[in-house]
Design a protein around this motif. Structure first.
Motif, PDB file in Angstrom:
ATOM      1  N   ASP A  23     -36.114 -30.534 -13.081  1.00 57.40           N
ATOM      2  CA  ASP A  23     -37.012 -31.119 -12.234  1.00 57.40           C
ATOM      3  C   ASP A  23     -38.125 -31.505 -13.037  1.00 57.40           C
ATOM      4  O   ASP A  23     -38.727 -32.850 -12.937  1.00 57.40           O
ATOM      5  CB  ASP A  23     -37.533 -30.252 -11.426  1.00 57.40           C
ATOM      6  CG  ASP A  23     -36.720 -29.575 -10.302  1.00 57.40           C
ATOM      7  OD1 ASP A  23     -35.516 -30.544 -10.011  1.00 57.40           O
ATOM      8  OD2 ASP A  23     -36.637 -28.577  -9.737  1.00 57.40           O
ATOM      9  N   GLU A  25     -38.074 -32.663 -16.269  1.00 57.82           N
ATOM     10  CA  GLU A  25     -37.769 -33.633 -17.270  1.00 57.82           C
ATOM     11  C   GLU A  25     -37.546 -35.126 -16.534  1.00 57.82           C
ATOM     12  O   GLU A  25     -38.187 -36.203 -16.817  1.00 57.82           O
ATOM     13  CB  GLU A  25     -36.287 -33.263 -17.830  1.00 57.82           C
ATOM     14  CG  GLU A  25     -36.413 -32.281 -18.968  1.00 57.82           C
ATOM     15  CD  GLU A  25     -35.121 -31.788 -19.450  1.00 57.82           C
ATOM     16  OE1 GLU A  25     -34.227 -32.084 -18.636  1.00 57.82           O
ATOM     17  OE2 GLU A  25     -35.031 -30.799 -20.386  1.00 57.82           O
ATOM     18  N   GLY A  26     -37.003 -35.014 -15.306  1.00 58.36           N
ATOM     19  CA  GLY A  26     -37.096 -36.002 -14.275  1.00 58.36           C
ATOM     20  C   GLY A  26     -38.589 -36.558 -14.124  1.00 58.36           C
ATOM     21  O   GLY A  26     -38.822 -37.854 -13.974  1.00 58.36           O
ATOM     22  N   ASP A  27     -39.391 -35.646 -13.635  1.00 58.59           N
ATOM     23  CA  ASP A  27     -40.791 -35.864 -13.306  1.00 58.59           C
ATOM     24  C   ASP A  27     -41.483 -36.723 -14.400  1.00 58.59           C
ATOM     25  O   ASP A  27     -42.003 -37.791 -14.217  1.00 58.59           O
ATOM     26  CB  ASP A  27     -41.502 -34.658 -12.853  1.00 58.59           C
ATOM     27  CG  ASP A  27     -42.707 -34.950 -12.501  1.00 58.59           C
ATOM     28  OD1 ASP A  27     -42.959 -35.956 -11.840  1.00 58.59           O
ATOM     29  OD2 ASP A  27     -43.650 -34.412 -13.106  1.00 58.59           O
ATOM     30  N   ALA A  29     -39.989 -38.072 -17.030  1.00 63.22           N
ATOM     31  CA  ALA A  29     -39.596 -39.397 -17.369  1.00 63.22           C
ATOM     32  C   ALA A  29     -40.073 -40.533 -16.188  1.00 63.22           C
ATOM     33  O   ALA A  29     -40.237 -41.592 -16.523  1.00 63.22           O
ATOM     34  CB  ALA A  29     -37.796 -39.294 -16.850  1.00 63.22           C
ATOM     35  N   GLU A  30     -40.123 -40.213 -14.995  1.00 64.29           N
ATOM     36  CA  GLU A  30     -40.797 -41.073 -13.990  1.00 64.29           C
ATOM     37  C   GLU A  30     -42.416 -41.250 -14.231  1.00 64.29           C
ATOM     38  O   GLU A  30     -42.682 -42.481 -14.114  1.00 64.29           O
ATOM     39  CB  GLU A  30     -40.531 -40.561 -12.696  1.00 64.29           C
ATOM     40  CG  GLU A  30     -40.986 -41.387 -11.411  1.00 64.29           C
ATOM     41  CD  GLU A  30     -40.840 -40.776 -10.243  1.00 64.29           C
ATOM     42  OE1 GLU A  30     -41.049 -41.260  -9.011  1.00 64.29           O
ATOM     43  OE2 GLU A  30     -40.328 -39.776  -9.923  1.00 64.29           O
ATOM     44  N   LEU A  31     -42.929 -40.496 -14.615  1.00 58.70           N
ATOM     45  CA  LEU A  31     -44.279 -40.690 -15.191  1.00 58.70           C
ATOM     46  C   LEU A  31     -44.592 -41.370 -16.204  1.00 58.70           C
ATOM     47  O   LEU A  31     -45.398 -42.309 -16.211  1.00 58.70           O
ATOM     48  CB  LEU A  31     -45.045 -39.199 -15.555  1.00 58.70           C
ATOM     49  CG  LEU A  31     -46.448 -39.132 -16.239  1.00 58.70           C
ATOM     50  CD1 LEU A  31     -47.384 -39.625 -15.023  1.00 58.70           C
ATOM     51  CD2 LEU A  31     -46.893 -37.814 -16.548  1.00 58.70           C
ATOM     52  N   GLU A  32     -43.453 -41.490 -17.134  1.00 61.45           N
ATOM     53  CA  GLU A  32     -43.599 -42.366 -18.295  1.00 61.45           C
ATOM     54  C   GLU A  32     -43.378 -43.718 -18.059  1.00 61.45           C
ATOM     55  O   GLU A  32     -43.987 -44.784 -18.560  1.00 61.45           O
ATOM     56  CB  GLU A  32     -42.607 -42.034 -19.432  1.00 61.45           C
ATOM     57  CG  GLU A  32     -42.741 -42.749 -20.835  1.00 61.45           C
ATOM     58  CD  GLU A  32     -41.339 -42.371 -21.578  1.00 61.45           C
ATOM     59  OE1 GLU A  32     -41.615 -42.719 -22.706  1.00 61.45           O
ATOM     60  OE2 GLU A  32     -40.266 -41.496 -21.405  1.00 61.45           O
ATOM     61  N   VAL A  33     -42.546 -43.920 -17.196  1.00 61.26           N
ATOM     62  CA  VAL A  33     -42.135 -45.292 -16.608  1.00 61.26           C
ATOM     63  C   VAL A  33     -43.319 -45.586 -15.955  1.00 61.26           C
ATOM     64  O   VAL A  33     -43.575 -46.887 -16.006  1.00 61.26           O
ATOM     65  CB  VAL A  33     -40.893 -45.244 -15.639  1.00 61.26           C
ATOM     66  CG1 VAL A  33     -40.919 -46.567 -14.859  1.00 61.26           C
ATOM     67  CG2 VAL A  33     -39.727 -44.926 -16.313  1.00 61.26           C
ATOM     68  N   LYS A  34     -44.095 -45.082 -15.005  1.00 64.14           N
ATOM     69  CA  LYS A  34     -45.276 -45.385 -14.369  1.00 64.14           C
ATOM     70  C   LYS A  34     -46.451 -45.519 -15.270  1.00 64.14           C
ATOM     71  O   LYS A  34     -47.059 -46.958 -15.106  1.00 64.14           O
ATOM     72  CB  LYS A  34     -45.666 -44.395 -13.321  1.00 64.14           C
ATOM     73  CG  LYS A  34     -44.601 -44.043 -12.160  1.00 64.14           C
ATOM     74  CD  LYS A  34     -44.443 -45.271 -11.146  1.00 64.14           C
ATOM     75  CE  LYS A  34     -43.497 -44.491 -10.161  1.00 64.14           C
ATOM     76  NZ  LYS A  34     -43.114 -45.727  -9.273  1.00 64.14           N
ATOM     77  N   LYS A  37     -45.671 -49.006 -17.320  1.00 64.83           N
ATOM     78  CA  LYS A  37     -45.914 -50.236 -16.176  1.00 64.83           C
ATOM     79  C   LYS A  37     -47.484 -50.354 -16.070  1.00 64.83           C
ATOM     80  O   LYS A  37     -47.884 -51.485 -16.017  1.00 64.83           O
ATOM     81  CB  LYS A  37     -45.271 -49.805 -14.979  1.00 64.83           C
ATOM     82  CG  LYS A  37     -45.374 -51.089 -13.765  1.00 64.83           C
ATOM     83  CD  LYS A  37     -44.672 -50.652 -12.656  1.00 64.83           C
ATOM     84  CE  LYS A  37     -44.900 -51.744 -11.546  1.00 64.83           C
ATOM     85  NZ  LYS A  37     -44.214 -51.595 -10.281  1.00 64.83           N
TER      86      LYS A  37
END
Length: 766
Positions: A23, A25-27, A29-34, A37
């Motif tokens: 959970d 690591e997925g969070d 990874a998504e934060l890094e993408v946001k 951007k």
């Protein structure tokens, strides 16, 4: 303190810990993408803003040139100059905004992504690497044979070092995760605050919140570092390895949980490491935290746990349930003992707390007061009541046969008795050659089994198996007795048959052979028996038994020998088959001979449809496949005699106790042949259902179908042809695969339905 991943779970490396990591690591990874951007959008906005400011500046310069040109017109010059100054001030504000945006948002967020998230990724790589090394070390340690000491020591040392390294890196990784999760809020909000710091009063409130967030983040970091240090010291202490590998959580109903290796039931017997737990009176395991748990043992009350030294692997133990056995392996001897103790404790707790709850669903049926009412109960057994009501309606069946527990919901179908749940578990452990246990509420009951249960019952069986209980001075268990006492009593009663009235078994029967002295012996169908001693010799050589029960066999020794000598004066107990009507019992042997020779008693009782006497013969050690070799060498068995007697329930009783459905007499005829000759449709159905060979031919070369066609018995011909068609469909499915599957399944269903209807009809007519 808000903790994203728990440090304690980190040391156990439990599925909960792995799920929490997934959970986080997925969070992240998504934060890094946001954030990436947002930084790109910020850069584009700054570049576009700078171009906008440059164009505005040129426009302002143009206005100033026009003002200088209009110097002769004072109003025009003043107005244009003021307008250009205002525009210039706006351009200056925009320039400041873009500079602040670049410093606060772009630079600050980029630093958070490049430093904090990069540290998280590096920690993740190290964790994954050491995690893989730990799994390899665990597998290698588990695979080392117990007889190779040097390999054991080497594998143990590697595992200890790898485990300590794993815990150290895992704790650092968890610390990095928790610090990142705590820091992310203040870093993101701070970048916005720096940009809009002049927007009061909102900015004032936001500033106060930021101060609190920064202080909380610093405090949480200190607390987590302190906890990290404490748990790291705990985790690196080798003496605590066993305690760290499992968990106990009474609040959630978890008795114990931790990793174990499980041996698969496939042909390769592979070992897989799974997370096991004991909860809600069940033993379950799962590979991942989010996977649905797989149940190994549904009810721990019916199982036992014991060390297993039969495998090459060390630290193995076995969990044995009534239906299967599961071999498990712990990582150390301490863990193995802890798991065995946890299973045993769970069993005891389940009996104490849930035993009555399991029985509470069903209210006790009214017990029958006297044996005289058993006939009425048997009539009810064929009318619409549930299996529980039918069986409990028999005299004595309202309580457990072995301990007297009220409202038993289990039964032994080959003994014909009712049992409580605890005694049923003990009966299962004896093996199916002693007792076959079924649930009266959960299992489906065929009409022939129900009729069998109604023909016997606790009172009948206890008169046989507890005939000398009082003389033995053994105390019969009560409902509140402990399991060990019940188990010792049940083994003495059914396996050792210690309380059965003493009956000396002769080694050979008149004209035949007796089976083993106990049903636990291996049953054999004897192809040809050597010439046995005469009946007079057998009886003279065998002392007559002493009986103190009320079975009706009480005779003096001298009177018994006189009657037996009189009955055998014609050189045989039975007339030749050709001299008597077909299917007729030859002659009733004296009861004393039957008592001396249990196989002979079983043989006669099978024809006479007397299930109590058959049960008594089996209790005295009669072989269910005992062979009687007549004067004309017919070689009959009790099952063939039961066919001649015409009782379907008698045949069912013998089959449930291990009778060979394909045993053939001297004429090559098995039970199916005899049932076809005599036109007993229900018995034909029963034997087909139990796997009788319908292609077997007698000495005249006739199979059962040919016999039925000659006798013009339409029902039996239909049954045999249906059975043959069903068999051919199965073979076709096996040869050609899927195309015949649907039709085969339909034929199978029709065939079984037809057989069950014939059996039910036969029972109703009986």
């Amino acid at each position: 303190m808000r903790v994203a991943v728990d440090f304690e779970e980190c040391l156990k490396d439990s599925p909960r810990f792995r799920a929490a990591l997934e959970d986080v690591e997925g969070d992240v990874a998504e934060l890094e993408v946001k954030l990436d951007k947002l930084v790109k959008l910020c850069i584009a906005m700054i570049d576009t803003g700078k171009a906008f400011c440059a164009a505005n500046k040129q426009f302002t310069n143009g206005i100033r040139d026009l003002a200088q040109y209009s110097s002769k017109d004072a109003l025009m010059e003043v107005s244009l100059t003021k307008f250009s100054d205002s525009l210039q001030e706006m351009i200056n504000y925009h320039t400041i905004l873009f500079d602040q945006t670049q410093r606060s948002i772009k630079a600050q967020l980029q630093m958070f992504v490049k430093e904090d998230i990069r540290k998280f990724k590096d920690a993740k790589k190290q964790f994954e690497k050491v995690s893989e090394e730990k799994e390899n070390a665990l597998a290698k340690n588990a695979q080392v044979p117990r007889n190779k000491q040097h390999e054991i020591e080497e594998a143990a040392n590697i595992l200890t070092a790898t485990r300590k390294c794993f815990r150290h890196i895992a704790l650092d990784y968890v610390l990095q995760i928790n610090v990142l999760q705590s820091k992310r809020r203040s870093e993101i909000l701070k970048s916005g605050y720096d940009l809009f710091s002049e927007l009061a009063p909102f900015m004032k409130d936001l500033g106060a919140q930021l101060d609190r967030l920064a202080m909380d983040a610093a405090r949480e970091k200190r607390e987590m570092e302190q906890k990290h240090s404490t748990i790291q010291q705990k985790g690196l202490a080798s003496d605590d390895d066993a305690k760290l590998e499992y968990n106990v959580d009474p609040a959630s109903g978890t008795v114990m949980e931790g990793y174990l290796f499980k041996r698969a039931s496939n042909a390769f017997k592979t070992w897989n490491r799974r997370w096991f737990s004991i909860q809600n009176n069940q033993l379950v395991y799962q590979k991942k935290f989010k996977d649905p748990p797989t149940v190994v043992v549904e009810d721990l009350r019916l199982c036992t746990a014991k060390p297993c030294e039969e495998t090459e692997r060390r630290f193995c133990f076995e969990v044995v349930s009534p239906t299967k056995s599961c071999i498990l392996q712990a990582d150390s001897e301490k863990l193995r003992q802890a798991w065995i103790k946890a299973v045993q404790t769970s069993i005891a707790t389940a009996y104490r707390e849930k035993g009555e709850e399991a029985e509470a669903e069903w209210k006790p049926s009214p017990s029958v007061g006297s044996p005289d009412s058993s006939a009425e109960a048997r009539e009810k057994a064929l009318k619409g009541e549930s299996a529980l009501q039918r069986v409990q309606g028999i005299a004595g069946n309202a309580g457990c046969c072995d301990c007297g527990q009220a409202d038993p919901r289990w039964a032994s179908i080959n003994l014909g008795v009712t049992l409580c749940i605890e005694c049923s578990g003990i009966h299962r452990s004896l093996g199916v050659h002693f007792s076959k246990v079924r649930s009266l509420t959960l299992d489906s009951w065929e009409p022939e089994l129900l009729k069998l249960m109604c023909e016997l019952g606790n009172n009948v069986i206890n008169r046989v198996y507890e005939a000398e209980l009082e003389q033995s001075r053994v105390q019969k268990p009560q409902p509140g007795s402990d399991r060990q006492q019940k188990e010792e009593y049940i083994r003495a009663k059914y396996v050792e048959r210690r309380f059965v009235a003493k009956c000396l078994v002769a080694s050979a029967a008149p004209g035949g052979k007796a089976g083993p002295s106990g049903r636990e012996g291996k049953r054999q169908s004897l192809p040809e028996a050597p010439q046995a001693p005469s009946t007079q010799q057998a009886v003279a050589a065998a002392p007559l038994p002493v009986r103190s029960t009320d079975s009706g066999f009480q005779q003096s020794a001298s009177d018994s020998r006189e009657r037996l000598a009189s009955a055998t004066s014609a050189h045989t107990l039975y007339e030749p088959e050709a001299e008597r009507p077909p299917g007729c019992l030859e002659s009733a042997a004296p009861p004393e001979a039957e008592r001396t020779l249990p196989g002979l008693q079983l043989y006669h009782a099978a024809y006479e449809k007397s299930l109590p006497r058959m049960a008594e013969a089996l209790a005295h050690g009669a072989d269910v496949n005992w062979v009687y070799v007549e004067k004309n060498n017919n070689r009959s068995t009790p099952l063939i005699q039961a066919v001649r007697g015409g009782s379907l329930v008698t045949c069912e009783f013998l089959l449930q106790n291990g009778a060979n459905v394909n045993f053939r007499d001297a004429q090559g005829r098995g039970p199916l042949h005899h049932a076809t000759v005599l036109g007993h449709t229900g018995q034909v159905c029963l034997f087909l259902k139990r796997g009788a060979n319908q292609h077997a031919t007698d000495e005249d070369g006739k199979d059962p179908l040919s016999v039925a066609i000659e006798a013009a018995n339409a029902d039996i011909v239909t049954l045999l042809r249906l059975a043959r068609m069903n068999e051919e469909m199965r073979e076709s499915e096996g040869l050609y695969g899927q195309p015949g599957q649907a039709s085969s399944g339909h034929t199978e269903m029709q065939y079984r339905k037809c057989i069950q209807e014939f059996i039910s009809l036969q029972l109703e007519e009986a």
